[in-house]
Design a protein around this motif. Structure first.
Motif, PDB file in Angstrom:
ATOM      1  N   ARG A 175      -7.711  -3.352   5.426  1.00 33.17           N
ATOM      2  CA  ARG A 175      -7.360  -4.118   4.227  1.00 33.17           C
ATOM      3  C   ARG A 175      -6.307  -5.173   4.564  1.00 33.17           C
ATOM      4  NH1 ARG A 175      -6.312  -0.138   1.227  1.00 33.17           N
ATOM      5  NH2 ARG A 175      -8.312  -0.028   0.126  1.00 33.17           N
ATOM      6  N   GLU A 205      -8.310   2.505   6.862  1.00 34.94           N
ATOM      7  CA  GLU A 205      -8.541   1.739   5.633  1.00 34.94           C
ATOM      8  C   GLU A 205      -7.401   0.769   5.381  1.00 34.94           C
ATOM      9  OE1 GLU A 205      -8.321   2.615   0.830  1.00 34.94           O
ATOM     10  OE2 GLU A 205      -8.921   4.242   2.170  1.00 34.94           O
ATOM     11  N   GLN A 254       0.850  -1.188   0.000  1.00 36.55           N
ATOM     12  CA  GLN A 254       0.000   0.000   0.000  1.00 36.55           C
ATOM     13  C   GLN A 254       0.889   1.244   0.000  1.00 36.55           C
ATOM     14  OE1 GLN A 254      -3.972  -0.417   2.061  1.00 36.55           O
ATOM     15  NE2 GLN A 254      -2.738  -1.681   3.438  1.00 36.55           N
ATOM     16  N   THR A 312      -7.895  -8.164   6.447  1.00 36.84           N
ATOM     17  CA  THR A 312      -8.554  -9.064   5.493  1.00 36.84           C
ATOM     18  C   THR A 312      -7.523  -9.896   4.742  1.00 36.84           C
ATOM     19  OG1 THR A 312     -10.410  -7.539   5.202  1.00 36.84           O
ATOM     20  CG2 THR A 312     -10.043  -9.155   3.465  1.00 36.84           C
ATOM     21  N   VAL A 321      -1.903  -1.465  -3.878  1.00 42.39           N
ATOM     22  CA  VAL A 321      -3.062  -0.595  -3.667  1.00 42.39           C
ATOM     23  C   VAL A 321      -2.545   0.829  -3.498  1.00 42.39           C
ATOM     24  CG1 VAL A 321      -5.015  -0.027  -2.187  1.00 42.39           C
ATOM     25  CG2 VAL A 321      -4.400  -2.430  -2.594  1.00 42.39           C
TER      26      VAL A 321
END
Length: 244
Positions: A231, A227, A185, A234, A211
């Motif tokens: 993420r 966020e 990310q 998960t 991402v």
């Protein structure tokens, strides 16, 4: 929550350990340059609250506020890699599943270590990994190719050893050896570590997802930080046998 000290590169390495259940897999969290565990403890707490064991560490000589042994002048990416290897070795007999998480230089270190021991790292989640640090180090070289005894980087004094170790290999020639899943990310307004470095890494890792967080700089804040950790949770759950 338990404070642990683990033998590592410069003596004892400090970290905060949490184990919500006997079967909970482990996530090891690595901080960035001149940081300490406090900068990532909210991630560790979040992951632990959702069923994962966590170890949030201070690298030896890691920098400001570190409770581990060692000084910043002795720290380099290779000493931090040795630290992370020591932590994995410490926990490996107890945890069949170990995941790595790292931010900035901690993301660089986590990538390097995962690539050297892919069988021991179930999956890897990294935020704005500082792959740029090798190019930054090259710019500090003197005309004869050597490095100054000391150099100020980000208002912090680093040593010749830091720069020499940083340029002693090419991270992109190494990370392709990590065959597990990778989540990267990165903010598209990161001026410290340009997004292009993660874009290249996403192509080198055999199984990586990048991402891009719009409008984010180096270090996620507020809603973007939440966020990112959601993420990652998960991502880790989908790859752990405990949650299948």
């Amino acid at each position: 929550m338990e404070e642990l000290f683990i033998p590592a590169s410069m003596g004892k390495l400090f970290g905060i350990f949490q184990k919500p259940s006997e079967s909970a897999p482990l996530i090891i969290l690595s901080h960035g340059f001149n940081g300490n565990h406090n900068g990532n403890q909210d991630f560790a707490d979040f992951f632990s609250a959702h069923g994962f064991s966590t170890f949030c560490l201070d690298f030896c000589g890691g920098g400001n506020g570190s409770r581990s042994d060692g000084t910043l002048k002795d720290m380099s990416v290779l000493t931090e890699a040795a630290d992370l290897n020591a932590v994995i070795d410490y926990f490996k007999p107890v945890f069949p599943e170990i995941f790595l998480w790292g931010a900035s230089q901690g993301g660089f270190i986590s990538s390097y270590v995962a690539a050297h021991r892919p069988a021991d790292v179930k999956a890897l989640a990294i935020e704005f990994p500082a792959y740029v640090l090798q190019d930054d180090a090259k710019k500090r070289a003197l005309p004869d190719g050597s490095f100054p005894e000391a150099y100020s980087a980000m208002n912090t004094l680093i040593s010749r050893k830091y720069n020499m170790d940083a340029v002693s290999f090419d991270i992109y020639e190494i990370i392709g050896a990590y065959t597990g899943d990778v989540l990267i990310q990165h903010g598209d307004e990161d001026a410290l570590v340009p997004l292009s470095y993660s874009e290249r890494a996403a192509k080198v890792f055999p199984s990586a997802e990048l991402v891009v967080l719009k409008g984010e700089k180096h270090g996620f804040r507020d809603a973007a930080r939440v966020e990112a950790m959601e993420r990652e949770l998960t991502f880790f759950k989908q790859r752990s046998n405990l949650f299948k």
